[in-house]
Write a protein that holds these residues in place. Structure first.
Motif, mmCIF file in Angstrom:
data_model
loop_
_atom_site.group_PDB
_atom_site.id
_atom_site.type_symbol
_atom_site.label_atom_id
_atom_site.label_comp_id
_atom_site.label_asym_id
_atom_site.label_seq_id
_atom_site.Cartn_x
_atom_site.Cartn_y
_atom_site.Cartn_z
ATOM 1 N N THR A 187 0.831 -1.205 0.000
ATOM 2 C CA THR A 187 0.000 0.000 0.000
ATOM 3 C C THR A 187 0.866 1.255 0.000
ATOM 4 O O THR A 187 1.857 1.334 0.729
ATOM 5 C CB THR A 187 -0.933 0.048 1.223
ATOM 6 O OG1 THR A 187 -0.151 0.147 2.426
ATOM 7 C CG2 THR A 187 -1.820 -1.192 1.289
ATOM 8 N N ASP B 105 -0.510 4.155 0.859
ATOM 9 C CA ASP B 105 -0.990 4.790 2.085
ATOM 10 C C ASP B 105 -0.468 4.050 3.307
ATOM 11 O O ASP B 105 -0.155 2.857 3.250
ATOM 12 C CB ASP B 105 -2.517 4.813 2.114
ATOM 13 C CG ASP B 105 -3.096 5.785 1.104
ATOM 14 O OD1 ASP B 105 -2.355 6.664 0.640
ATOM 15 O OD2 ASP B 105 -4.292 5.649 0.781
ATOM 16 N N VAL C 78 -6.734 -2.138 3.396
ATOM 17 C CA VAL C 78 -6.139 -2.508 2.105
ATOM 18 C C VAL C 78 -7.210 -2.608 1.018
ATOM 19 O O VAL C 78 -6.941 -2.315 -0.155
ATOM 20 C CB VAL C 78 -5.334 -3.825 2.201
ATOM 21 C CG1 VAL C 78 -4.204 -3.682 3.217
ATOM 22 C CG2 VAL C 78 -6.216 -5.017 2.537
ATOM 23 N N VAL D 49 -7.780 0.871 -0.229
ATOM 24 C CA VAL D 49 -6.659 1.291 -1.072
ATOM 25 C C VAL D 49 -6.813 0.703 -2.473
ATOM 26 O O VAL D 49 -6.649 1.402 -3.481
ATOM 27 C CB VAL D 49 -5.314 0.853 -0.454
ATOM 28 C CG1 VAL D 49 -4.172 1.060 -1.444
ATOM 29 C CG2 VAL D 49 -5.043 1.626 0.831
ATOM 30 N N ALA D 50 -7.152 -0.584 -2.547
ATOM 31 C CA ALA D 50 -7.332 -1.236 -3.848
ATOM 32 C C ALA D 50 -8.504 -0.627 -4.609
ATOM 33 O O ALA D 50 -8.419 -0.383 -5.820
ATOM 34 C CB ALA D 50 -7.544 -2.734 -3.658
ATOM 35 N N TRP E 281 -9.711 -8.257 -1.033
ATOM 36 C CA TRP E 281 -8.311 -8.063 -0.656
ATOM 37 C C TRP E 281 -8.160 -8.232 0.844
ATOM 38 O O TRP E 281 -9.015 -7.799 1.615
ATOM 39 C CB TRP E 281 -7.834 -6.671 -1.075
ATOM 40 C CG TRP E 281 -7.847 -6.463 -2.551
ATOM 41 C CD1 TRP E 281 -8.879 -5.996 -3.313
ATOM 42 C CD2 TRP E 281 -6.780 -6.736 -3.464
ATOM 43 N NE1 TRP E 281 -8.522 -5.965 -4.636
ATOM 44 C CE2 TRP E 281 -7.241 -6.408 -4.759
ATOM 45 C CE3 TRP E 281 -5.473 -7.220 -3.308
ATOM 46 C CZ2 TRP E 281 -6.444 -6.551 -5.894
ATOM 47 C CZ3 TRP E 281 -4.679 -7.359 -4.434
ATOM 48 C CH2 TRP E 281 -5.161 -7.028 -5.709
ATOM 49 N N TYR F 2 3.498 -0.737 -5.555
ATOM 50 C CA TYR F 2 2.302 -0.136 -4.981
ATOM 51 C C TYR F 2 1.079 -0.540 -5.798
ATOM 52 O O TYR F 2 1.202 -1.155 -6.867
ATOM 53 C CB TYR F 2 2.422 1.388 -4.984
ATOM 54 C CG TYR F 2 3.468 1.947 -4.052
ATOM 55 C CD1 TYR F 2 3.566 1.515 -2.732
ATOM 56 C CD2 TYR F 2 4.346 2.937 -4.487
ATOM 57 C CE1 TYR F 2 4.515 2.045 -1.874
ATOM 58 C CE2 TYR F 2 5.297 3.478 -3.638
ATOM 59 C CZ TYR F 2 5.384 3.029 -2.334
ATOM 60 O OH TYR F 2 6.323 3.553 -1.489
ATOM 61 N N GLU F 3 -0.094 -0.142 -5.321
ATOM 62 C CA GLU F 3 -1.336 -0.424 -6.044
ATOM 63 C C GLU F 3 -1.368 0.254 -7.412
ATOM 64 O O GLU F 3 -2.151 -0.128 -8.281
ATOM 65 C CB GLU F 3 -2.549 0.005 -5.215
ATOM 66 C CG GLU F 3 -2.667 1.494 -4.950
ATOM 67 C CD GLU F 3 -1.887 1.955 -3.724
ATOM 68 O OE1 GLU F 3 -2.088 3.117 -3.317
ATOM 69 O OE2 GLU F 3 -1.089 1.166 -3.167
ATOM 70 N N ARG G 58 3.269 1.008 6.081
ATOM 71 C CA ARG G 58 2.446 0.443 5.022
ATOM 72 C C ARG G 58 2.020 -0.990 5.350
ATOM 73 O O ARG G 58 2.439 -1.566 6.352
ATOM 74 C CB ARG G 58 3.206 0.503 3.693
ATOM 75 C CG ARG G 58 3.426 1.934 3.212
ATOM 76 C CD ARG G 58 4.316 2.020 1.987
ATOM 77 N NE ARG G 58 4.257 3.343 1.391
ATOM 78 C CZ ARG G 58 4.971 4.389 1.796
ATOM 79 N NH1 ARG G 58 5.825 4.254 2.796
ATOM 80 N NH2 ARG G 58 4.850 5.560 1.202
ATOM 81 N N ALA H 219 -0.921 -6.329 0.775
ATOM 82 C CA ALA H 219 -2.289 -6.763 0.482
ATOM 83 C C ALA H 219 -2.256 -7.883 -0.546
ATOM 84 O O ALA H 219 -1.440 -7.858 -1.477
ATOM 85 C CB ALA H 219 -3.120 -5.595 -0.051
#
Length: 233
Positions: A43, A45, A61, A64-65, A77, A131-132, A192, A195
């Motif tokens: 993540t 974030d 998570v 975030v996704a 997730w 990252y995502e 962080r 995920a």
């Protein structure tokens, strides 16, 4: 839940032209239709590790996704983390004593584990450093895990540890055992999380012949319907 993923209609596949989406590979190139796999990311974030409720981190998570192109996958997730009551390998459905599992990939298409046992054997095939968004971090961001190398909760430093406030962390740039268990920090720091997705399945793209067949069948059905109407008249 198992989600079927088409080769051409998701972010990250070469057929996509959007430059932001193209940085995420949601269907690894070494897989064939019918193959199953999972995705993993770090993540961008950060948050505290002060909750002992694993669903707090799963929700984090997931959000975030959902805010990235990964939301198009319509999968669930989970955080790769442990509380005192829930092991990471249980939370993520990656317990090698329960199931063999499937290959796991970063969002740049790199495989990090062949199956569940490989994930928890002390060494990844590659570190989890995407990252995502598909971008890579600089340095080695610290990651909250609360977890030991075999996927179980740390006996005294799991997420939300209320006694000493110390929680296990991992180093995201590591592929050895320190990816998940490299030390401990006070849970008031902002770090962080890793995920992991639910199991995804590659589905084939519709072929030209198949699409042509659908078109012909549609024409035949329309013709039959019109003939039926004429007879009734």
């Amino acid at each position: 839940m198992i989600v079927c993923v088409g080769l051409a209609d998701l972010p990250g596949h070469p057929s996509k032209t959007n430059s932001v989406q193209a940085s995420v590979i949601s269907v690894p190139m070494d897989l064939e239709p019918g193959d199953q796999y999972r995705l993993v990311f770090l993540t961008f974030d950060r948050r505290y590790a002060d909750s002992s409720n694993i669903e707090v981190y799963n929700g984090f998570v997931s959000n975030v996704a959902a805010m990235s192109v990964l939301g198009d996958l319509n999968t669930t997730w989970k955080a790769i983390g442990s509380t005192a009551m829930v092991d990471a390998r249980t939370n993520t459905g990656t317990d090698p004593f329960v199931s063999v599992g499937v290959p796991i990939y970063r969002l740049d298409g790199v495989r990090i584990a062949n199956n569940n046992a490989d994930l928890w054997d002390g060494e990844l095939l590659a570190p989890i450093i995407t990252y995502e968004t598909g971008l890579h971090p600089t340095g080695s961001p610290e990651v909250w895990t609360g977890t030991t190398v075999d996927g179980a909760a740390h006996v005294s430093e799991s997420l939300g540890n209320a006694s000493t406030h110390r929680v296990r962390i991992g180093w995201s740039a590591a592929s050895g055992w320190t990816w998940i268990n490299s030390g401990a920090r006070d849970y008031g720091y902002l770090f962080r999380f890793y995920a992991i997705s639910d199991v995804l399945t590659v589905v084939p793209e519709p072929t030209t012949a198949a699409m042509l067949g659908i078109g012909i069948n549609g024409v035949v059905l329309i013709a039959l319907s019109r003939n039926h109407v004429r007879r009734r008249r």
